[in-house]
Design a protein around this motif. Structure first.
Motif, short mmCIF file in Angstrom:
data_model
loop_
_atom_site.label_atom_id
_atom_site.label_comp_id
_atom_site.label_asym_id
_atom_site.label_seq_id
_atom_site.Cartn_x
_atom_site.Cartn_y
_atom_site.Cartn_z
N ALA A 1 -17.26 -39.38 -65.53
CA ALA A 1 -17.84 -39.95 -64.31
C ALA A 1 -17.83 -41.48 -64.37
O ALA A 1 -17.57 -42.15 -63.36
CB ALA A 1 -19.25 -39.42 -64.09
N LEU A 2 -18.10 -42.04 -65.54
CA LEU A 2 -18.03 -43.50 -65.69
C LEU A 2 -16.61 -44.01 -65.48
O LEU A 2 -16.41 -45.01 -64.79
CB LEU A 2 -18.52 -43.92 -67.07
CG LEU A 2 -20.00 -44.11 -67.24
CD1 LEU A 2 -20.35 -44.29 -68.71
CD2 LEU A 2 -20.47 -45.31 -66.45
N TRP B 1 -11.22 -53.10 -69.97
CA TRP B 1 -11.24 -52.68 -71.37
C TRP B 1 -12.19 -51.50 -71.56
O TRP B 1 -11.86 -50.52 -72.22
CB TRP B 1 -11.65 -53.84 -72.30
CG TRP B 1 -12.01 -53.34 -73.66
CD1 TRP B 1 -11.15 -53.05 -74.68
CD2 TRP B 1 -13.31 -52.99 -74.14
NE1 TRP B 1 -11.85 -52.55 -75.76
CE2 TRP B 1 -13.18 -52.51 -75.45
CE3 TRP B 1 -14.59 -53.05 -73.58
CZ2 TRP B 1 -14.25 -52.09 -76.21
CZ3 TRP B 1 -15.67 -52.64 -74.34
CH2 TRP B 1 -15.49 -52.17 -75.64
N PHE B 2 -13.38 -51.59 -70.98
CA PHE B 2 -14.37 -50.53 -71.11
C PHE B 2 -13.85 -49.22 -70.53
O PHE B 2 -13.92 -48.17 -71.17
CB PHE B 2 -15.67 -50.96 -70.42
CG PHE B 2 -16.81 -50.02 -70.61
CD1 PHE B 2 -17.24 -49.64 -71.87
CD2 PHE B 2 -17.50 -49.52 -69.51
CE1 PHE B 2 -18.31 -48.78 -72.04
CE2 PHE B 2 -18.58 -48.66 -69.67
CZ PHE B 2 -18.98 -48.29 -70.94
N ARG B 3 -13.26 -49.30 -69.34
CA ARG B 3 -12.69 -48.10 -68.70
C ARG B 3 -11.59 -47.51 -69.58
O ARG B 3 -11.56 -46.30 -69.82
CB ARG B 3 -12.15 -48.46 -67.31
CG ARG B 3 -11.56 -47.25 -66.58
CD ARG B 3 -10.93 -47.64 -65.28
NE ARG B 3 -9.67 -48.33 -65.55
CZ ARG B 3 -8.97 -48.96 -64.62
NH1 ARG B 3 -9.39 -49.06 -63.38
NH2 ARG B 3 -7.83 -49.53 -64.93
N LEU C 1 -13.05 -45.83 -72.72
CA LEU C 1 -13.67 -44.54 -72.40
C LEU C 1 -12.61 -43.47 -72.16
O LEU C 1 -12.74 -42.34 -72.64
CB LEU C 1 -14.59 -44.66 -71.19
CG LEU C 1 -15.84 -45.52 -71.36
CD1 LEU C 1 -16.56 -45.67 -70.02
CD2 LEU C 1 -16.77 -44.94 -72.42
N LEU C 2 -11.59 -43.82 -71.41
CA LEU C 2 -10.52 -42.86 -71.13
C LEU C 2 -9.79 -42.46 -72.41
O LEU C 2 -9.49 -41.27 -72.62
CB LEU C 2 -9.54 -43.42 -70.11
CG LEU C 2 -8.47 -42.48 -69.59
CD1 LEU C 2 -9.09 -41.22 -68.98
CD2 LEU C 2 -7.59 -43.19 -68.58
N ASP C 3 -9.55 -43.42 -73.29
CA ASP C 3 -8.92 -43.09 -74.58
C ASP C 3 -9.80 -42.15 -75.39
O ASP C 3 -9.30 -41.28 -76.10
CB ASP C 3 -8.67 -44.35 -75.39
CG ASP C 3 -7.41 -45.09 -74.97
OD1 ASP C 3 -6.64 -44.55 -74.14
OD2 ASP C 3 -7.21 -46.21 -75.47
N MET C 4 -11.11 -42.33 -75.30
CA MET C 4 -12.03 -41.51 -76.08
C MET C 4 -11.97 -40.05 -75.68
O MET C 4 -12.02 -39.17 -76.53
CB MET C 4 -13.47 -42.03 -75.94
CG MET C 4 -13.73 -43.31 -76.69
SD MET C 4 -15.39 -43.96 -76.39
CE MET C 4 -16.38 -42.64 -77.08
#
Length: 80
Positions: free
Chosen positions: A30-31, A57-59, A62-65
């Motif tokens: 969702a983020l 970078w944050f997005r 998160l997507l990589d995670m």
């Protein structure tokens, strides 16, 4: 420097552990979805550009995670 080349958190492993310990895969997805428009906003100042690069970078982190497949599955399951 592009968002995918930024080094990100000072201690990336600790940062990712905190995210995993506090957010479900659904919350992370969702983020990522909520941050999708960030790349569409033009920055008119160097400070604005830096702030947008941090959001991107944050997005990306998160997507990589969670991975693209999990992201897509979560979006379907959440009805987004």
């Amino acid at each position: 420097m592009s968002a995918d080349r930024m080094s990100g958190a000072v201690d990336q492993a600790a940062f990712e552990k905190v995210i995993r310990d506090n957010l479900s895969p659904e919350g992370v997805a969702a983020l990522v979805m909520a941050l999708q428009p960030a790349g569409s906003f033009p920055a008119s100042t160097p400070e604005g550009e830096q702030a947008l690069q941090q959001v991107l970078w944050f997005r990306h982190t998160l997507l990589d995670m969670i991975g693209v497949e999990t992201f897509n599955r979560q979006m379907d399951e959440l009805g987004f």
